[in-house]
Write a protein that holds these residues in place. Structure first.
Motif, mmCIF file in Angstrom:
data_model
loop_
_atom_site.group_PDB
_atom_site.id
_atom_site.type_symbol
_atom_site.label_atom_id
_atom_site.label_comp_id
_atom_site.label_asym_id
_atom_site.label_seq_id
_atom_site.Cartn_x
_atom_site.Cartn_y
_atom_site.Cartn_z
ATOM 1 N N SER A 1 0.869 -1.184 0.000
ATOM 2 C CA SER A 1 0.000 0.000 0.000
ATOM 3 C C SER A 1 0.900 1.226 0.000
ATOM 4 C CB SER A 1 -0.921 0.026 1.224
ATOM 5 O OG SER A 1 -0.262 0.576 2.348
ATOM 6 N N LEU A 2 0.269 2.401 -0.018
ATOM 7 C CA LEU A 2 1.054 3.640 0.053
ATOM 8 C C LEU A 2 1.864 3.690 1.340
ATOM 9 C CD1 LEU A 2 1.554 6.258 -1.519
ATOM 10 C CD2 LEU A 2 -0.342 7.273 -0.242
ATOM 11 N N THR B 1 -6.048 3.080 1.346
ATOM 12 C CA THR B 1 -4.866 2.663 2.103
ATOM 13 C C THR B 1 -5.313 2.120 3.453
ATOM 14 O OG1 THR B 1 -3.583 4.380 0.964
ATOM 15 C CG2 THR B 1 -2.604 3.427 2.950
ATOM 16 N N GLY B 2 -5.300 0.806 3.566
ATOM 17 C CA GLY B 2 -5.636 0.184 4.835
ATOM 18 C C GLY B 2 -7.114 -0.089 5.027
ATOM 19 N N ALA B 3 -7.414 -0.653 6.188
ATOM 20 C CA ALA B 3 -8.747 -1.209 6.456
ATOM 21 C C ALA B 3 -9.848 -0.145 6.441
ATOM 22 C CB ALA B 3 -8.731 -1.930 7.800
ATOM 23 N N HIS B 4 -9.642 0.973 7.116
ATOM 24 C CA HIS B 4 -10.712 1.974 7.169
ATOM 25 C C HIS B 4 -11.025 2.551 5.791
ATOM 26 C CE1 HIS B 4 -10.945 3.106 11.746
ATOM 27 N NE2 HIS B 4 -11.232 1.837 11.484
ATOM 28 N N VAL C 1 -7.205 -5.165 -1.983
ATOM 29 C CA VAL C 1 -6.090 -5.840 -2.659
ATOM 30 C C VAL C 1 -4.787 -5.221 -2.145
ATOM 31 C CG1 VAL C 1 -4.978 -6.360 -4.862
ATOM 32 C CG2 VAL C 1 -7.476 -6.317 -4.715
ATOM 33 N N PRO C 2 -3.946 -6.019 -1.465
ATOM 34 C CA PRO C 2 -2.732 -5.471 -0.859
ATOM 35 C C PRO C 2 -1.588 -5.314 -1.858
ATOM 36 C CG PRO C 2 -2.915 -7.788 -0.307
ATOM 37 C CD PRO C 2 -4.143 -7.447 -1.122
#
Ligand code: 5GP
Length: 115
Positions: free
Chosen positions: A50-51, A89-92, A97-98
């Motif tokens: 991710s970023l 970027t991330g769960a929230h 797709v990572p």
């Protein structure tokens, strides 16, 4: 061999996708589940999860991703009406797709704030 991400499998041709742009560093495809009349994903070949995992050494790649995003938006006819770029970027944020990717959404007016 290390586990390949979904997008690496697509980049390597192991999973089919509609490719709209490709160079040594970046591939852009049509999203399989479009959320707008045009929905593209601009993906670095380098599988950054991710970023959040990008580092100073990735600065040029991140710039190239944004330039490619504009180029594919323009190719898709979105330059006049405008378009939206999204990097979940991330769960929230709802990243599923990572493997870092930039969504290019256009072809209709976008609401703000996003969901
Ligand atoms: P995220 O939720 O991680 O920001 O975005 C992942 C995107 O990948 C989603 O918009 C989803 O529709 C798209 N996607 C998931 N699997 C595939 C696939 O196999 N092919 C393509 N072209 N897009 C996919």
């Amino acid at each position: 061999m290390a586990h390949k991400t979904l997008f690496t499998k697509i980049i390597d041709g192991e999973i089919p996708a509609k490719v709209v742009y490709r160079d040594e560093q970046i591939v852009a495809i049509q999203d399989i589940n479009p959320q707008a009349p045009t929905h593209l994903l601009v993906i670095p070949v380098k599988p950054l999860p991710s970023l959040a995992q990008a580092e100073a050494g990735d600065q040029a790649l991140l710039g190239a991703l944004l330039l490619a995003a504009h180029r594919v938006a323009e190719q898709a006819g979105l330059a006049a009406g405008g378009y939206r770029l999204v990097i979940n970027t991330g769960a929230h944020a709802g990243q599923t797709v990572p493997h870092l990717h930039v969504h290019v959404l256009g072809g209709r007016p976008m609401a703000w704030p996003p969901g």
